[in-house]
Design a protein around this motif. Structure first.
Motif, mmCIF file in Angstrom:
data_model
loop_
_atom_site.group_PDB
_atom_site.id
_atom_site.type_symbol
_atom_site.label_atom_id
_atom_site.label_comp_id
_atom_site.label_asym_id
_atom_site.label_seq_id
_atom_site.Cartn_x
_atom_site.Cartn_y
_atom_site.Cartn_z
ATOM 1 N N TRP A 200 0.962 -1.202 0.105
ATOM 2 C CA TRP A 200 0.040 -0.047 0.071
ATOM 3 C C TRP A 200 0.842 1.262 0.022
ATOM 4 C CZ3 TRP A 200 -3.624 2.565 -1.389
ATOM 5 C CH2 TRP A 200 -4.341 3.603 -0.647
ATOM 6 N N HIS A 255 -3.022 6.948 6.193
ATOM 7 C CA HIS A 255 -3.778 6.584 4.877
ATOM 8 C C HIS A 255 -4.200 5.031 5.099
ATOM 9 C CE1 HIS A 255 -3.255 10.454 2.451
ATOM 10 N NE2 HIS A 255 -2.535 10.438 3.678
ATOM 11 N N LEU A 257 -6.117 1.578 3.493
ATOM 12 C CA LEU A 257 -6.859 0.937 2.528
ATOM 13 C C LEU A 257 -7.634 -0.261 3.006
ATOM 14 C CD1 LEU A 257 -7.097 0.521 -0.712
ATOM 15 C CD2 LEU A 257 -5.189 -1.103 -0.526
ATOM 16 N N ARG A 259 -10.367 -3.228 2.930
ATOM 17 C CA ARG A 259 -11.109 -4.522 1.997
ATOM 18 C C ARG A 259 -11.922 -5.111 3.083
ATOM 19 N NH1 ARG A 259 -5.807 -4.725 1.267
ATOM 20 N NH2 ARG A 259 -4.686 -4.224 -0.528
ATOM 21 N N LYS A 379 -9.489 7.209 4.357
ATOM 22 C CA LYS A 379 -9.865 5.896 4.021
ATOM 23 C C LYS A 379 -10.116 5.469 2.831
ATOM 24 C CE LYS A 379 -11.819 5.056 8.964
ATOM 25 N NZ LYS A 379 -13.123 4.618 9.510
ATOM 26 N N TYR A 380 -9.485 4.773 2.134
ATOM 27 C CA TYR A 380 -9.920 4.295 0.997
ATOM 28 C C TYR A 380 -10.320 2.499 0.916
ATOM 29 C CZ TYR A 380 -5.972 7.355 0.026
ATOM 30 O OH TYR A 380 -5.039 8.796 -0.115
ATOM 31 N N VAL A 400 -12.584 5.324 -6.441
ATOM 32 C CA VAL A 400 -11.192 5.086 -5.807
ATOM 33 C C VAL A 400 -9.835 4.895 -6.654
ATOM 34 C CG1 VAL A 400 -10.117 3.537 -4.262
ATOM 35 C CG2 VAL A 400 -12.283 3.768 -3.822
ATOM 36 N N ILE A 404 -6.225 6.892 -6.498
ATOM 37 C CA ILE A 404 -5.149 6.010 -6.518
ATOM 38 C C ILE A 404 -4.161 6.140 -7.938
ATOM 39 C CG2 ILE A 404 -4.120 3.925 -6.387
ATOM 40 C CD1 ILE A 404 -6.511 2.972 -4.713
#
Length: 425
Positions: A200, A255, A257, A259, A379-380, A400, A404
């Motif tokens: 990431w 930051h 990521l 899932r 937050k992604y 998103v 990115i």
């Protein structure tokens, strides 16, 4: 009031619906920006002879509306902006006439540099007027030529130039905080021992490099510590162009990521990387900041790339009273790394002094060193719904992948807009 009207063309209600009452100040210009955002997406796709006539007409309508909105924006903002910048340039010329340039050479260079920048802005605003008129004329010719697609495309290209300049100009008017005009140094670090966080961090490094390319600039990865899985344990990127720090200062923090697993009962997986941003002084220098030698601890730790080369030129500098520390390993010699590390430390101290509203290093509170993992910035989210949530400004952005891939402009503008909202309130 005229100056304030310049501050809104970049922002629209769709992007910044969570940014408070700022939009209430400028309903007309925001309405124009909102009108522009409703243009059809068909114009973004290439048209060919095989397309249905309906979609072709829809694309032409989209082109025409986008061009008209750009022309309207230029006609609303450019005359006022040009008037202000010309007055500013005249005042600077009067300062030079009344100032003996030989009295203080460093001050003289600063005055002459500002004069040259002011002249450049005035010239660009005059060119902008011609570009808007050109787009308008080409559009009229396209209408006369039974909706000539090639002419519309030419007018659209000119309108893009108009919007790009106005975006940059409006941003520069909003970036008035100390050090906003400086370059930027981004320091990335992944969560220790987490291979997904290391990957990431590598994605974030590429995101910032791509963002710089979209601005017409380049970033330099001056230091990097790669992981075994192709990611990054840490990296330092330098952006040596004006306003880079003002644009990127809102990126500071963690930051993540996220899932979500297909198993709804399982906790979402989060990859974390911390981002620190400090000014990179290009034309000016932080040398005026005095630090006592006894407050500095210099060490020479080994660094991952040093170990690969069998050498160690890394220099780490710590400010003992505050606990702030920086390091440099991107230069070839310890001497050069020591100079760069000292400049980075001074930049960090200056930012802390600005945030704490103090004028002396000795007045910095002892808790200046914060846990870099305690302040989440963005937050992604990849699953179950794709979304980027900027926690500082409150803005949520659905694409998103676009973010990115370097499309940070809406998020950067939201951060700058939220700073202005706080100021007005």
């Amino acid at each position: 009031m005229a100056a304030d009207s310049l501050r809104t063309g970049l922002f629209n209600k769709t992007q910044f619906k969570n940014c408070g009452s700022f939009s209430n100040y400028y309903p007309k210009i925001i309405a124009a920006a909102d009108f522009s955002s409703r243009a059809f997406r068909a114009s973004q796709e290439p048209l060919d002879d095989n397309k249905n006539k309906f979609y072709k007409e829809l694309g032409m309508f989209s082109f025409r509306k986008r061009i008209e909105d750009s022309i309207l924006r230029a006609e609303m903002l450019a005359p006022t902006a040009l008037e202000l910048e010309e007055a500013k340039h005249v005042n600077q010329e009067e300062v030079i006439r009344d100032y003996d340039l030989w009295d203080d050479l460093s001050r003289s260079n600063e005055i002459l540099l500002k004069l040259a920048e002011s002249a450049k802005v005035v010239d660009n605003l005059r060119d902008l007027k011609y570009k808007a008129e050109e787009a308008k004329l080409i559009t009229e010719l396209a209408e006369m030529d039974a909706i000539n697609y090639a002419l519309f495309k030419q007018a659209y290209s000119a309108s893009l130039d108009v919007n790009k300049f106005l975006d940059t100009y409006e941003m520069s008017k909003l970036l008035k905080e100390p050090y906003d005009m400086e370059g930027a140094c981004i320091i990335l670090e992944s969560r220790c021992g987490d291979i997904y966080s290391e990957r990431w961090a590598g994605q974030l490094a590429q995101m910032y490099m791509k963002w710089a390319q979209r601005q017409g600039h380049t970033g330099r990865i001056v230091e990097r510590c790669p992981s075994n899985n192709g990611g990054l344990k840490s990296a330092t990127i330098e952006f040596e162009f004006k306003f880079a720090y003002g644009y990127l200062s809102g990126e500071r923090g963690v930051h993540s990521l996220i899932r979500s697993s297909e198993n709804t009962s399982a906790r979402p997986e989060a990859s974390l990387a911390s981002v620190d941003v400090i000014p990179l002084f290009i034309e000016s220098s932080p040398d005026q900041l005095l630090i006592d030698d006894e407050d500095i601890l210099v060490s020479y730790p080994s660094y991952c790339e040093d170990n690969l080369l069998g050498t160690s030129s890394t220099v780490q500098v710590q400010h003992i009273p505050t606990g702030l520390e920086v390091q440099s390993t991107g230069e070839r010699s310890r001497f050069a790394n020591k100079i760069k590390a000292f400049n980075r430390l001074k930049a960090k101290l200056l930012v802390v002094m600005r945030d704490q509203r103090i004028s002396s290093v000795k007045s910095i509170k002892k808790d200046a060193k914060m846990d870099r993992w305690s302040r989440e910035t963005r937050k992604y989210v990849l699953r179950p719904t794709k979304m980027v949530h900027d926690l500082k400004s409150g803005v949520q952005f659905p694409d998103v992948n676009a973010v990115i891939n370097g499309n940070l402009d809406p998020l950067i503008a939201a951060h700058i807009n939220s700073r202005q909202t706080t100021t007005f309130i």
